[in-house]
Motif scaffolding. Structure first.
Motif, PDB file in Angstrom:
ATOM      1  N   HIS A 180      46.152  43.487  34.031  1.00 32.10           N
ATOM      2  CA  HIS A 180      45.107  43.534  34.411  1.00 32.10           C
ATOM      3  C   HIS A 180      43.662  43.736  33.185  1.00 32.10           C
ATOM      4  CE1 HIS A 180      40.685  44.947  36.499  1.00 32.10           C
ATOM      5  NE2 HIS A 180      40.953  45.615  35.974  1.00 32.10           N
ATOM      6  N   ARG A 216      43.613  40.801  31.753  1.00 37.74           N
ATOM      7  CA  ARG A 216      42.895  39.789  32.210  1.00 37.74           C
ATOM      8  C   ARG A 216      41.391  39.602  32.051  1.00 37.74           C
ATOM      9  NH1 ARG A 216      45.238  38.057  38.482  1.00 37.74           N
ATOM     10  NH2 ARG A 216      47.317  37.462  37.983  1.00 37.74           N
ATOM     11  N   THR A 221      40.393  37.870  28.695  1.00 36.24           N
ATOM     12  CA  THR A 221      40.683  36.629  28.194  1.00 36.24           C
ATOM     13  C   THR A 221      39.012  36.375  29.503  1.00 36.24           C
ATOM     14  OG1 THR A 221      41.385  36.317  30.267  1.00 36.24           O
ATOM     15  CG2 THR A 221      42.708  36.497  28.427  1.00 36.24           C
ATOM     16  N   GLY A 273      38.381  36.514  32.520  1.00 41.08           N
ATOM     17  CA  GLY A 273      39.072  36.028  33.468  1.00 41.08           C
ATOM     18  C   GLY A 273      39.252  37.145  34.948  1.00 41.08           C
TER      19      GLY A 273
END
Length: 80
Positions: A72, A75, A78, A80
């Motif tokens: 988590h 992500r 990055t 996202g």
């Protein structure tokens, strides 16, 4: 109120950051997994390869929570 800067998602209801609901769900799942009634099920005295089942359960769940948290966080880092 001004719109959020470009490239940044707008905050959800009550100013919550995106992904907060997933962290809350992970916390609740971990709280249920480490709840004493569930731990008693695995603490019955059975062994797997000579190791108590309770120890294997606790460390497997702990590893899973840490792994999901790492996924988590990566992500979110990055974009996202």
């Amino acid at each position: 109120m001004s719109p959020p800067p470009a490239g940044r998602p707008s905050p959800g209801p009550r100013g919550a950051r995106p992904g907060t609901d997933r962290l809350a769900a992970l916390f609740l799942a971990a709280a249920v997994a480490f709840n004493p009634p569930l731990l008693r099920v695995f603490g019955a005295g059975d062994t797997v390869f000579g190791l108590p089942l309770l120890y294997l359960y606790v460390f497997a769940v702990w590893l899973g929570v840490i792994g999901l948290l790492a996924v988590h966080v990566e992500r979110r880092g990055t974009g996202g």
